[in-house]
Design an enzyme around this catalytic site. Structure first.
Site, PDB file in Angstrom:
ATOM      1  N   HIS A 150       0.847  -1.196   0.000  1.00  0.00           N
ATOM      2  CA  HIS A 150       0.000   0.000   0.000  1.00  0.00           C
ATOM      3  C   HIS A 150       0.880   1.241   0.000  1.00  0.00           C
ATOM      4  O   HIS A 150       2.105   1.150  -0.049  1.00  0.00           O
ATOM      5  CB  HIS A 150      -0.994  -0.049   1.158  1.00  0.00           C
ATOM      6  CG  HIS A 150      -0.383  -0.056   2.528  1.00  0.00           C
ATOM      7  ND1 HIS A 150       0.259   1.025   3.061  1.00  0.00           N
ATOM      8  CD2 HIS A 150      -0.307  -1.030   3.461  1.00  0.00           C
ATOM      9  CE1 HIS A 150       0.687   0.735   4.274  1.00  0.00           C
ATOM     10  NE2 HIS A 150       0.365  -0.519   4.534  1.00  0.00           N
TER      11      HIS A 150
ATOM     12  N   HIS B  17       4.107   1.573   2.039  1.00  0.00           N
ATOM     13  CA  HIS B  17       5.291   0.862   1.536  1.00  0.00           C
ATOM     14  C   HIS B  17       5.899   1.596   0.346  1.00  0.00           C
ATOM     15  O   HIS B  17       7.115   1.737   0.233  1.00  0.00           O
ATOM     16  CB  HIS B  17       4.927  -0.559   1.087  1.00  0.00           C
ATOM     17  CG  HIS B  17       4.215  -1.346   2.130  1.00  0.00           C
ATOM     18  ND1 HIS B  17       3.019  -1.964   1.899  1.00  0.00           N
ATOM     19  CD2 HIS B  17       4.525  -1.607   3.425  1.00  0.00           C
ATOM     20  CE1 HIS B  17       2.618  -2.574   3.000  1.00  0.00           C
ATOM     21  NE2 HIS B  17       3.513  -2.371   3.940  1.00  0.00           N
TER      22      HIS B  17
ATOM     23  N   CYS C  94       2.453  -9.141  20.145  1.00  0.00           N
ATOM     24  CA  CYS C  94       1.516  -8.795  19.064  1.00  0.00           C
ATOM     25  C   CYS C  94       1.959  -9.531  17.807  1.00  0.00           C
ATOM     26  O   CYS C  94       3.072  -9.318  17.327  1.00  0.00           O
ATOM     27  CB  CYS C  94       1.496  -7.291  18.801  1.00  0.00           C
ATOM     28  SG  CYS C  94       0.522  -6.911  17.319  1.00  0.00           S
TER      29      CYS C  94
ATOM     30  N   CYS D 172       2.703  -7.049  14.852  1.00  0.00           N
ATOM     31  CA  CYS D 172       3.995  -6.340  14.902  1.00  0.00           C
ATOM     32  C   CYS D 172       5.133  -7.342  14.973  1.00  0.00           C
ATOM     33  O   CYS D 172       6.281  -6.992  14.756  1.00  0.00           O
ATOM     34  CB  CYS D 172       4.123  -5.466  16.136  1.00  0.00           C
ATOM     35  SG  CYS D 172       2.871  -4.235  16.350  1.00  0.00           S
TER      36      CYS D 172
ATOM     37  N   CYS E  58      -2.866  -4.211  21.257  1.00  0.00           N
ATOM     38  CA  CYS E  58      -1.659  -3.628  20.666  1.00  0.00           C
ATOM     39  C   CYS E  58      -1.944  -2.157  20.364  1.00  0.00           C
ATOM     40  O   CYS E  58      -2.933  -1.854  19.699  1.00  0.00           O
ATOM     41  CB  CYS E  58      -1.305  -4.367  19.380  1.00  0.00           C
ATOM     42  SG  CYS E  58      -0.077  -3.471  18.407  1.00  0.00           S
TER      43      CYS E  58
ATOM     44  N   HIS F 273      -2.008  -1.782  16.435  1.00  0.00           N
ATOM     45  CA  HIS F 273      -3.019  -2.479  15.637  1.00  0.00           C
ATOM     46  C   HIS F 273      -4.393  -2.574  16.291  1.00  0.00           C
ATOM     47  O   HIS F 273      -5.359  -2.990  15.651  1.00  0.00           O
ATOM     48  CB  HIS F 273      -2.529  -3.896  15.305  1.00  0.00           C
ATOM     49  CG  HIS F 273      -1.362  -3.886  14.383  1.00  0.00           C
ATOM     50  ND1 HIS F 273      -0.065  -3.996  14.822  1.00  0.00           N
ATOM     51  CD2 HIS F 273      -1.304  -3.752  13.040  1.00  0.00           C
ATOM     52  CE1 HIS F 273       0.743  -3.935  13.792  1.00  0.00           C
ATOM     53  NE2 HIS F 273       0.031  -3.783  12.706  1.00  0.00           N
TER      54      HIS F 273
ATOM     55  N   LYS G  29      -3.823   6.262  11.018  1.00  0.00           N
ATOM     56  CA  LYS G  29      -2.666   5.675  10.359  1.00  0.00           C
ATOM     57  C   LYS G  29      -3.154   4.656   9.332  1.00  0.00           C
ATOM     58  O   LYS G  29      -4.092   3.913   9.587  1.00  0.00           O
ATOM     59  CB  LYS G  29      -1.779   4.977  11.393  1.00  0.00           C
ATOM     60  CG  LYS G  29      -0.459   4.528  10.814  1.00  0.00           C
ATOM     61  CD  LYS G  29       0.289   3.584  11.722  1.00  0.00           C
ATOM     62  CE  LYS G  29       0.810   2.423  10.905  1.00  0.00           C
ATOM     63  NZ  LYS G  29       1.537   1.434  11.654  1.00  0.00           N
TER      64      LYS G  29
ATOM     65  N   LYS H  88      -2.826  -2.094   6.964  1.00  0.00           N
ATOM     66  CA  LYS H  88      -3.671  -3.162   6.427  1.00  0.00           C
ATOM     67  C   LYS H  88      -4.603  -3.711   7.503  1.00  0.00           C
ATOM     68  O   LYS H  88      -5.732  -4.081   7.228  1.00  0.00           O
ATOM     69  CB  LYS H  88      -2.822  -4.262   5.802  1.00  0.00           C
ATOM     70  CG  LYS H  88      -1.637  -4.648   6.628  1.00  0.00           C
ATOM     71  CD  LYS H  88      -0.552  -5.271   5.770  1.00  0.00           C
ATOM     72  CE  LYS H  88       0.656  -5.567   6.639  1.00  0.00           C
ATOM     73  NZ  LYS H  88       1.914  -5.185   6.036  1.00  0.00           N
TER      74      LYS H  88
END
Ligand code: MSP
Length: 676
Positions: free
Chosen positions: A22, A25, A130, A133, A148, A151, A299, A302
């Site tokens: 995405h 990246h 997690c 992560c 987390c 996430h 943020k 995904k």
């Protein structure tokens, strides 16, 4: 670049091969690509490494959720990453995969090396972990299962025998490093955070797992695999040939500039230099932590399901447009918000009305008044626009110098701002001088030539300086100016005002950065996004029309059959006709050739339903498994792509693009419970 060494080595993080790429990246990668082009154009021997992180429990789970072997899963994801980077014009020097044999050899050699030097011991590790992560999290002691912070997913307790790296002994050496080399961690604010973290005391770092099978074996103890972060960090040296014989680039390029997101700074600025110090290897040149792209105010990730899909981005925008936007819009090191509207605005204002317009209006006048040839001009003609031309020359010269300085210190947005300020100066010069009026009087031809030559020189300087940022656009301007060869090979140090040869023929003039029709493109983008319709993939219904966030609960069929008037009010009985139940997602998978649909099976208490949901661009299938959802159960079944959909998942439709956010519960609610 180091003072002592005329080489440049830049790395991106290696990306997890668990879902498709995405914007987050692409961002680091396009910055690395720009920097590589920048230094290469300046004659510096440059190397750009990127690749994929393919081991660990998370990857294992992603493959299991798809029901395919892990190797096949990672091969497919890696293919998608490489293809995406290709269509965005990314030219890396090497792609490392942590499943490459040379990497495995290098990682095991690094382990052995540290072990021989006495930095590894065996112990037991227990903590909140997690899986997204891939790291243990420091959380306050509480009775319930903590989430987390990144996430917002539940953490799991992991306790197992583990090998440890003696990180705790490296605090002082690390603090000395940050102290003596302020450029080591950038930007400044991040450096302060890292210093505070290390000053607070370091604990030894667990570097192996028994529970994870999909990893590199610990040398001498095959019950353990090497922890994925140890394995991943080592990529930066194994890719150059450290610890293996596949490459011999280590002495030529190490140490590196590591570009990373701020979420993974600690690994790079604390653990990694400590590992290198222990191994007796020079530490990196700089670790630069950039900010996060947000979308819809959160943020982009995904797991949160709000990522900007690169396929859609590329469909409507060129690599140059995206690259320019990312570098100009986001201060490198700070967070930024991505919207398609802002991207189109930048393209129109800066590229179409800015560089594109300046270049085409100048060249069109050369074609009209000078027979397609670069006119001959006395260098400081004492004409009425002589002093203004001098100012333009100075403004461009200063912008070039400032661009260099800002790019060398990673202030990309400031560098570009300086160039665009000079561009405005050139535009004003043309507007003031009115070449179209000068062309009417033969006695003003010398002035006309001087004005056009000044504008042409400015455009040539801009094409050279912008080559790393706009590789395709700059080359097109270069050719239209009648210049041969590649602009990316023309070092800015060779730029001389007046370098254009009089009499040279200009190339064919074509629009380089066409204006985008914002309204039309936004419509198309919305139509492309399934969320603009609904989480179930049906046609637009009433529930989706609110501009910001709306719950798409009422199926259009129910509304159509209602006895209510046209005021949108329904009775409690009408509402009660909609049967909504709590369910748990059991399986989730993509549907071949249907980019937007996911096939879910959901346990709704009394039965298991198959539901198709138009959320594939926003949710990774594996992130949904186990999630509580709300299902409208009495919606007429329908067929999509030959598959039955028997219910609808309720989701909020958020933002102008109607991103679906699935409704779920904070408390544990049994399957089958009715919503009313
Ligand atoms: N595999 C590890 C890195 C190992 S490097 C030795 C990893 N992979 S990742 O795929 O999850 O993330 C890679 C990079 O993408 C990180 O630098 C991360 O910060 C970045 N981004 C992920 N989402 C992002 C945004 N929304 N915005 C900007 N960058 C983001 O972590």
């Amino acid at each position: 670049m180091t003072e002592t060494k005329r080489s440049f080595y830049v790395t991106t993080p290696i990306y997890y091969a668990n879902a498709k790429p995405h914007l987050g990246h692409l961002y680091t990668t396009l910055v690395a690509d720009t920097l590589t082009r920048f230094w290469r154009q300046r004659g510096i021997d440059s190397f750009f490494l990127t690749g994929t992180d393919e081991r660990g429990v998370n990857i294992e789970r992603a493959a299991a959720a798809r029901g395919i072997p892990v190797q096949q899963h990672v091969d497919e994801i890696v293919g998608e990453f490489q293809e995406t980077f290709r269509v965005f014009n990314i030219e890396y020097s090497r792609w490392i995969r942590t499943t490459d044999a040379f990497h495995k050899e290098g990682v095991q050699n690094l382990w052995r090396h540290l072990d021989e030097r006495g930095f590894i011991y065996r112990g037991e590790y227990k903590g909140w972990f997690c899986v997204y992560c891939n790291e243990f999290k420091e959380v306050e002691e509480r009775a319930e299962q903590p989430l987390c912070p990144t996430h917002e997913r539940p953490l799991e307790i992991v306790a197992e025998e583990s090998y440890f790296f003696k990180l705790s002994g490296f605090g002082d050496r690390l603090l000395k490093l940050y102290e003596s080399r302020p450029e080591f961690v950038q930007p400044e604010s991040r450096r302060n955070e890292v210093i505070a973290f290390v000053a607070g005391g370091l604990r030894d770092f667990s570097i192996s797992r028994i529970s994870v099978k999909w990893g590199i074996e610990v040398p001498g103890d095959p019950r353990h695999t090497i922890y994925v972060w140890f394995d991943a960090l080592a990529n930066y040296i194994t890719a150059l040939g450290w610890g293996n014989r596949s490459f011999q680039d280590f002495d030529r390029f190490w140490p590196a500039l590591h570009l990373v997101g701020k979420d993974i700074l600690r690994f790079h600025a604390v653990y990694w230099p400590a590992l290198l110090m222990a191994a007796g290897i020079e530490v990196p040149r700089t670790v630069f932590a950039h900010g996060m792209w947000h979308s819809g105010g959160r943020k982009m990730s995904k797991t949160l399901g709000n990522v900007i899909d690169l396929y859609a981005l590329r469909k409507y925008f060129t690599p140059d447009q995206v690259r320019y936007f990312c570098l100009r819009e986001m201060v490198f090191g700070r967070d930024g918000d991505f919207t398609y509207e802002a991207l189109i605005d930048r393209v129109n204002a800066d590229l179409a009305a800015g560089l594109g317009n300046l270049s085409s209006r100048t060249l069109t006048m050369v074609r009209a008044y000078c027979g397609n040839r670069i006119p001959l001009s006395a260098s400081n003609a004492g004409n009425e626009f002589g002093s203004e031309a001098g100012e333009v020359r100075q403004a461009v010269g200063q912008a070039v110098a400032q661009f260099e300085r800002e790019f060398e210190r990673y202030s990309f947005s400031l560098g570009l701002e300086a160039v665009w300020a000079a561009m405005s100066r050139v535009d004003k010069f043309i507007t003031d001088a009115q070449p179209w009026e000068l062309a009417k009087s033969p006695e003003k031809h010398e002035t006309l030539n001087h004005v056009l030559c000044t504008a042409l020189e400015a455009v040539r300087h801009l094409a050279v300086i912008l080559a790393p940022v706009l590789p395709e656009g700059s080359q097109a301007v270069w050719q239209q100016l009648g210049q041969s060869g590649k602009v990316c090979e023309f070092g800015p140090a060779r730029l001389r005002w007046g370098g254009l040869t009089a009499g040279g023929e200009i190339g064919e003039i074509k629009a380089i950065f066409p204006r985008m029709d914002k309204g039309k493109i936004m419509e198309e983008i919305k139509l492309d996004e399934p969320a603009a319709r609904s989480a179930e993939g049906r046609a637009e219904g009433k529930g989706n029309q609110a501009p910001t966030a709306a719950l798409s609960v009422v199926p259009p069929e129910a509304v159509a059959e209602s006895e209510s008037g046209g005021d949108g009010i329904i009775s409690i009985e009408e509402f009660a006709r909609v049967d909504m139940r709590v369910g748990t997602v059991l399986t989730a998978e993509r549907i071949p050739k249907a980019d937007k649909l996911l096939k879910l099976t959901v346990d709704i208490g009394a039965e298991v339903r198959q539901v198709l949901a138009g959320i594939a661009l926003y949710y990774e299938p594996e992130s949904l498994i186990g999630q509580k959802v709300v299902v409208v159960t009495n919606l007429a079944p329908r067929k999509m792509r030959g598959l039955d959909s028997n219910g609808m998942i309720v989701a909020a439709s958020v933002g102008p693009e109607g991103r679906p956010v699935i409704v779920t519960f904070k408390e544990d609610v049994p399957n089958g419970a009715r919503l009313k």
